[in-house]
Design a protein around this motif. Structure first.
Motif, PDB file in Angstrom:
ATOM      1  N   THR A 162       0.822  -1.251  -0.238  1.00 32.88           N
ATOM      2  CA  THR A 162      -0.236  -0.231  -0.066  1.00 32.88           C
ATOM      3  C   THR A 162       1.133   0.918  -0.234  1.00 32.88           C
TER       4      THR A 162
ATOM      5  N   THR B  17       3.498   3.413  -1.949  1.00 30.83           N
ATOM      6  CA  THR B  17       4.275   4.379  -3.159  1.00 30.83           C
ATOM      7  C   THR B  17       6.255   4.045  -2.886  1.00 30.83           C
TER       8      THR B  17
ATOM      9  N   GLU C 134       2.549   7.750   0.153  1.00 32.85           N
ATOM     10  CA  GLU C 134       1.885   7.461   0.249  1.00 32.85           C
ATOM     11  C   GLU C 134       1.407   6.632   0.396  1.00 32.85           C
ATOM     12  N   TYR C 135       0.277   6.758   0.399  1.00 36.15           N
ATOM     13  CA  TYR C 135      -1.112   6.058   0.568  1.00 36.15           C
ATOM     14  C   TYR C 135      -0.944   5.247  -0.997  1.00 36.15           C
ATOM     15  N   ARG C 136      -1.490   3.970  -1.337  1.00 39.05           N
ATOM     16  CA  ARG C 136      -1.632   3.559  -2.768  1.00 39.05           C
ATOM     17  C   ARG C 136      -3.101   2.238  -2.862  1.00 39.05           C
ATOM     18  N   ARG C 137      -4.193   3.096  -3.661  1.00 35.95           N
ATOM     19  CA  ARG C 137      -4.804   1.298  -3.173  1.00 35.95           C
ATOM     20  C   ARG C 137      -4.181   0.107  -4.434  1.00 35.95           C
TER      21      ARG C 137
ATOM     22  N   ARG D 222      -8.112   9.481   1.895  1.00 34.71           N
ATOM     23  CA  ARG D 222      -6.997   8.360   1.706  1.00 34.71           C
ATOM     24  C   ARG D 222      -6.383   8.148   3.225  1.00 34.71           C
TER      25      ARG D 222
END
Length: 306
Positions: A147, A149, A260-263, A287
């Motif tokens: 999750t 980046t 950062e968060y990523r899906r 997010r």
């Protein structure tokens, strides 16, 4: 908890940072052994604070219990202990971990202008040679951080004493951070504790063969006050504790300021979650915020670069 902090190093501390040559070696090898970054008194306070933690002392407790939280409690018995979020629950431990010098070393290795905490795990490996939980199979951390980046996250392994092979020190697979990976599937997002040791050993061998290299396992021989760093794609593990005393340490996971968060969606359609995702605040677009200062405080910022 977030605190006001000056990101300034003394002349003596500047001399402890990795050299340009050592930063290049870290990029090649995927690991780095530091100079003495903690005083003996600081390390002894980590030991004392960890004992208070095991006895039940908390500065605060987590507001929720994430599904994959590693959290030893006395009723679990004499197994290897893992306690996540110790930097959040113990101010005494957090104060020492957030020493600016530690963040500055990480920033040099990751070539980042800012370093934040990602996770911290208090570890206690009991002196029981045959305890199965003491054996940590080969894995690399990026598998469990899908999750995120960033591909430049890194971990400091911080023992509370001299740490060698007899204690089951952390061991790196040299250069594995640069391997092209094969055999990855959805199972790689599961923590190594949930997977077969044999499967992980086979994965290591297959990836080494695919990259045309020999597996070179290097145990980290770490004097008190020193620590090792490893890249998030470096295979590592640890063996049995055959000494007459416990192996005490913290695994201190760190993220560049750009992370950062990523899906991340599995082939099943399920969306991967990390423990933070039920704890941290939300960004403006909804997010999970991996820059939440409550759980992911800044430990170093290059104010000159900024």
């Amino acid at each position: 908890m977030p605190v006001t902090q000056d990101f300034v190093l003394s002349e003596q501390e500047l001399a402890l940072l990795p050299t340009d040559e050592e930063v290049e070696a870290y990029a090649r090898n995927g690991w780095y052994l530091t100079r003495k970054l903690f005083t003996d008194d600081e390390v002894d306070e980590l030991t004392a604070a960890s004992e208070r933690f095991y006895a039940g002392e908390r500065s605060r407790t987590l507001p929720a219990r994430p599904a994959r939280l590693a959290y030893w409690q006395p009723e679990h018995g004499p197994v290897q202990r893992h306690n996540d979020y110790v930097h959040y629950e113990s101010d005494d431990i957090a104060r020492i971990l957030r020493k600016p010098l530690i963040g500055a070393v990480a920033a040099r290795l990751a070539r980042a202008a800012e370093i934040r905490v990602f996770q911290s795990t208090l570890i206690y490996k009991p002196p029981i040679a045959g305890e199965p939980s003491n054996l940590v199979p080969w894995h690399f951390d990026r598998h469990y951080w899908q999750t995120c980046t960033s591909d430049d996250m890194l971990t400091a392994f911080i023992p509370f004493h001299d740490c060698g092979v007899d204690l089951g020190t952390i061991t790196m697979v040299d250069g594995s951070n640069r391997w092209a990976e094969i055999g990855a599937d959805d199972t790689t997002t599961r923590h190594f504790a949930q997977r077969s040791r044999d499967d992980l050993e086979v994965m290591l061998e297959q990836n080494a063969a695919h990259n045309g290299v020999e597996i070179n396992k290097i145990p980290m021989l770490i004097p008190k006050g020193h620590m090792s760093f490893h890249h998030c794609r470096t295979y590592h593990g640890s063996g049995a504790n055959v000494s007459d005393g416990p192996r005490r340490a913290i695994s201190f996971h760190l993220q560049p300021g750009t992370n950062e968060y990523r899906r991340f969606e599995l082939s099943t359609g399920d969306v991967v979650t990390y423990n933070h995702d039920v704890l941290v605040r939300r960004t403006a677009d909804g997010r999970p915020d991996y820059a939440d200062p409550e759980f992911c405080p800044v430990v170093w910022r290059d104010t000159v670069a900024a």
